[in-house]
Design an enzyme around this catalytic site. Structure first.
Site, PDB file in Angstrom:
ATOM      1  CG  HIS A  76      -1.854   1.196   1.243  1.00 38.03           C
ATOM      2  ND1 HIS A  76      -2.945   1.297   0.411  1.00 38.03           N
ATOM      3  CD2 HIS A  76      -1.840   2.340   1.972  1.00 38.03           C
ATOM      4  CE1 HIS A  76      -3.570   2.435   0.635  1.00 38.03           C
ATOM      5  NE2 HIS A  76      -2.910   3.088   1.576  1.00 38.03           N
ATOM      6  CB  SER A  77       1.074   4.259   0.295  1.00 39.50           C
ATOM      7  OG  SER A  77       1.428   5.611   0.125  1.00 39.50           O
ATOM      8  CG  LEU A  78       7.286   3.105   0.864  1.00 39.02           C
ATOM      9  CD1 LEU A  78       8.255   3.702  -0.127  1.00 39.02           C
ATOM     10  CD2 LEU A  78       7.785   3.302   2.282  1.00 39.02           C
TER      11      LEU A  78
END
Length: 253
Positions: A76-78
């Site tokens: 998720h995200s990074l």
């Protein structure tokens, strides 16, 4: 009973513990394996990393001996960008490919224009403002100086890693790529759809209600999406491994 390992990469500032609850919401054949990054959790004594490609190579080296069993990657995200780079690093090592890659809550590797201001270190005040804007951290945590003194250096390094990321054109990954996005998150539909340029096999996009932390706001729906997409590949793997349909009835709730 054979299991499919799901290696989960955390978002900026987080430790692997953010995925610990998922074990209770997924079937027995799907084993959640949170991946801890250097500088947090059980790896607190290790230096923080700001080079995405170097970290991906390091983590790929750590994962490689464990890939005798089938696996998938989630981030998720990074963590999504990192999972993508790990998939490439594993391919370069000649490792078995994951059954699927899940990229959640961030723009595709070729569409990182919104992250350029992360390339320079942010002050504590700027980091707290960013956390407040993302709406994933309670105010009482933001006001806790002791907690923030531990969290902000990790967050600063992770933001630098995102901001300094350089895309490297390579042959597309030979695996299904499933993208999840938040309808109120900052990544645009075009930025999310651009992920399909990274796979030669299959692509899907699921949009969920909520902002950047929709994976927590709508955890049960996220887990249903994971299970539904992985079950297809897992059934195919079992058919191939057992030379028929034996054992398919075990794949279920």
């Amino acid at each position: 009973m054979p299991r499919l390992n799901l290696y989960c990469l955390p978002y900026s500032g987080a430790s692997a513990m953010v995925y610990s609850r998922w074990r209770r919401g997924l079937p027995d054949w799907l084993e959640v394996r949170p991946v801890e990054l250097p500088g947090r959790g059980v790896r607190l004594g290790e230096p923080l990393q700001t080079d995405m490609h170097a970290l991906a190579r390091q983590l790929a080296g750590e994962l490689a001996p464990r890939l005798e069993q089938p696996y998938a990657l989630f981030g998720h995200s990074l963590g999504a960008l990192l999972a993508f780079e790990i998939a490439h690093a594993l391919r370069e090592r000649g490792c078995p490919a994951p059954l699927a890659l899940f990229a959640s809550g961030t723009a595709a590797p070729t569409r990182r224009e919104d992250y350029q201001d992360y390339a320079q270190p942010k002050s504590d005040e700027e980091l707290v403002a960013e956390l407040r804007e993302l709406q994933g951290t309670p105010e009482e945590v933001l006001a806790n100086e002791e907690l923030m003194s531990l969290t902000l250096p990790i967050l600063r390094a992770d933001f630098l890693m995102c901001g300094r990321y350089q895309y490297r054109p390579r042959p597309r990954l030979e695996l299904p790529l499933h993208v999840l996005g938040g309808k109120e998150d900052k990544s645009s539909m075009a930025q999310l759809l651009a992920w399909q340029e990274e796979t030669a096999t299959g692509f899907s996009l699921d949009m969920l209600a909520g902002g950047h932390f929709f994976i927590h706001e709508h955890e049960s729906k996220v887990l249903r999406i994971l299970k539904a997409n992985l079950e297809v590949g897992w059934r195919r793997h079992l058919r191939h491994a057992r030379g028929g349909d034996a054992g398919l009835s075990r794949v279920g709730a």
